[in-house]
Scaffold this motif. Structure first.
Motif, PDB file in Angstrom:
ATOM      1  N   GLU A 205      25.340  48.476  39.131  1.00 43.74           N
ATOM      2  CA  GLU A 205      26.777  48.597  38.841  1.00 43.74           C
ATOM      3  C   GLU A 205      27.255  50.047  38.895  1.00 43.74           C
ATOM      4  OE1 GLU A 205      27.370  46.629  35.088  1.00 43.74           O
ATOM      5  OE2 GLU A 205      27.357  44.640  36.018  1.00 43.74           O
TER       6      GLU A 205
ATOM      7  N   GLU B 169      37.605  46.595  37.193  1.00 52.17           N
ATOM      8  CA  GLU B 169      36.810  45.440  37.579  1.00 52.17           C
ATOM      9  C   GLU B 169      37.676  44.256  37.983  1.00 52.17           C
ATOM     10  OE1 GLU B 169      33.907  44.288  34.738  1.00 52.17           O
ATOM     11  OE2 GLU B 169      32.977  46.276  34.616  1.00 52.17           O
ATOM     12  N   ARG B 170      38.798  44.052  37.268  1.00 52.66           N
ATOM     13  CA  ARG B 170      39.684  42.926  37.531  1.00 52.66           C
ATOM     14  C   ARG B 170      41.106  43.409  37.767  1.00 52.66           C
ATOM     15  NH1 ARG B 170      36.817  38.279  38.647  1.00 52.66           N
ATOM     16  NH2 ARG B 170      34.893  38.363  37.428  1.00 52.66           N
ATOM     17  N   CYS B 171      41.813  42.717  38.663  1.00 52.07           N
ATOM     18  CA  CYS B 171      43.199  43.056  38.955  1.00 52.07           C
ATOM     19  C   CYS B 171      44.063  42.783  37.728  1.00 52.07           C
ATOM     20  CB  CYS B 171      43.695  42.229  40.151  1.00 52.07           C
ATOM     21  SG  CYS B 171      45.445  42.441  40.522  1.00 52.07           S
TER      22      CYS B 171
ATOM     23  N   HIS C 154      43.970  39.041  38.140  1.00 50.83           N
ATOM     24  CA  HIS C 154      42.654  38.986  37.491  1.00 50.83           C
ATOM     25  C   HIS C 154      41.495  38.711  38.460  1.00 50.83           C
ATOM     26  CE1 HIS C 154      44.823  39.213  33.746  1.00 50.83           C
ATOM     27  NE2 HIS C 154      45.484  38.090  34.042  1.00 50.83           N
ATOM     28  N   ASN C 155      41.747  38.822  39.757  1.00 53.84           N
ATOM     29  CA  ASN C 155      40.656  38.702  40.716  1.00 53.84           C
ATOM     30  C   ASN C 155      39.809  39.973  40.710  1.00 53.84           C
ATOM     31  OD1 ASN C 155      41.170  36.113  41.679  1.00 53.84           O
ATOM     32  ND2 ASN C 155      42.649  36.842  43.199  1.00 53.84           N
ATOM     33  N   HIS C 156      38.591  39.844  41.233  1.00 53.12           N
ATOM     34  CA  HIS C 156      37.689  40.995  41.274  1.00 53.12           C
ATOM     35  C   HIS C 156      38.260  42.090  42.168  1.00 53.12           C
ATOM     36  CE1 HIS C 156      33.980  43.294  41.400  1.00 53.12           C
ATOM     37  NE2 HIS C 156      34.050  43.305  42.724  1.00 53.12           N
TER      38      HIS C 156
ATOM     39  N   GLY D 280      37.381  45.291  44.502  1.00 47.56           N
ATOM     40  CA  GLY D 280      36.274  45.887  45.228  1.00 47.56           C
ATOM     41  C   GLY D 280      36.266  47.401  45.159  1.00 47.56           C
TER      42      GLY D 280
ATOM     43  N   CYS E  10      44.511  44.625  42.928  1.00 46.95           N
ATOM     44  CA  CYS E  10      43.795  44.316  44.159  1.00 46.95           C
ATOM     45  C   CYS E  10      44.722  44.649  45.329  1.00 46.95           C
ATOM     46  CB  CYS E  10      43.382  42.842  44.190  1.00 46.95           C
ATOM     47  SG  CYS E  10      44.765  41.680  44.273  1.00 46.95           S
TER      48      CYS E  10
END
Length: 331
Positions: free
Chosen positions: A286, A298-300, A304-306, A308, A318
């Motif tokens: 990590e 880590e999350r939008c 709340h999507n991952h 990158g 994101c």
């Protein structure tokens, strides 16, 4: 002259080139021995080909035909024969065993030698020939049922043995020198076992002096305080630029996984770090195992999507949500 005899002849010429001790003949030695290995692989395909066409499996193009008995058979078309990658695919389907990792390593080393040969490369030549010896010996014995000591000129076979013996001793000394190596991340401690010189690609990298890594100043590895000396025993160059060196080690550690991700899809275990721009961000750790970079998001914040690594500069969004926000802002 059949394929097997051509293979042995090529290997013997390569060893004779090496025996001259002339720098300009070293590249020729590697080229001939590698060509001999490819011919040995093709000899196996010839032996597995059907009686009606003994060269069938070495032909690049296979086309279906109906024979006199009304059966569908394949025949080889054209004069182009299979390359190494195509041989690997056919061997995999036919249950033929080859140490592909070692063979592709030999191929890479040979390519580097062809393009970057210098008078500092004799050690790399010996390494390539030693690793080639293992492939040749095992394939002749296990897949072709031939005795290497009987089929290769008896005056040249001891040269192979001597090369392999010298290289094995050097390789063991280099690997043993890393026994007490310590770094903050376990990935590096494992990757260092795959150490390669970033000048000549040789695995004969030796640890000369080392102080165990101590976490300092904000938990970031400070390479200027990293009291370690290494050198390549093949080309003689000192190894002192740690980001490049560790990147090479990590890529070697994950070579198979990176290859599968690139050819068959899926997530790669390592990616380029947004901060130091080295391929040393290890997802299992990590973080970047070289510069200690850790993703801020880590999350939008919206969906709340991952998020990158390539989206870390979008202020917690994101790429989709960032584009959406920009579009709304313009309206």
């Amino acid at each position: 002259m059949g394929l097997l005899q051509n293979a042995i002849y090529s290997i013997e010429v390569g060893i004779e080139d090496y025996q001259t001790g002339e720098d300009r003949r070293n590249v020729s030695a590697v080229r001939n021995v590698y060509a001999g290995i490819l011919l040995l692989l093709k000899e196996k395909l010839v032996r597995l080909s059907p009686e009606y066409d003994t060269e069938l499996l070495i032909k690049k193009r296979l086309i279906p035909q109906i024979n006199k008995a009304g059966e569908v058979v394949f025949v080889g078309a054209g004069k182009t024969t299979v390359n190494l990658k195509e041989i690997e695919v056919r061997f995999e389907n036919l249950g033929v065993s080859v140490d592909w990792n070692r063979l592709y390593e030999i191929q890479r080393l040979r390519n580097d030698l062809e393009h970057y040969y210098t008078d500092k490369s004799p050690g790399l030549v010996r390494e390539i020939l030693a690793k080639s010896f293992l492939i040749i010996r095992d394939f002749l014995t296990n897949e072709l049922g031939e005795s290497p000591v009987s089929i290769i000129d008896r005056d040249l076979w001891p040269i192979f043995l001597e090369i392999e013996e010298v290289f094995s001793a050097e390789e063991k000394a280099c690997k043993d020198s890393f026994k007490d190596f310590n770094w903050k991340y376990e990935t590096i401690n494992q990757a260092i076992k795959h150490a390669k010189c970033y000048f000549c690609e040789s695995s004969l990298v030796q640890l000369i002096e080392h102080d165990p890594y101590i976490d300092t100043k904000e938990g970031r590895p400070l390479f200027k305080d990293f009291l370690t000396k290494m050198q390549c025993n093949s080309c003689g160059e000192p190894i002192d630029y740690w980001p490049d060196f560790f990147e090479k080690c990590v890529e070697e550690l994950f070579y198979a996984d990176l290859y599968l991700a690139a050819t068959k899809g899926g997530m790669a275990p390592v990616e380029e770090c947004p901060e130091c721009r080295k391929n040393t961000f290890v997802f299992e750790e990590e973080c970047c195992v070289v510069c200690d970079y850790k993703p801020e998001y880590e999350r939008c914040a919206r969906c709340h999507n991952h998020i990158g690594l390539d989206e870390q500069d979008l202020n917690g969004l994101c790429s989709y949500c960032a584009n959406l926000a920009e579009k709304i802002g313009r309206e």
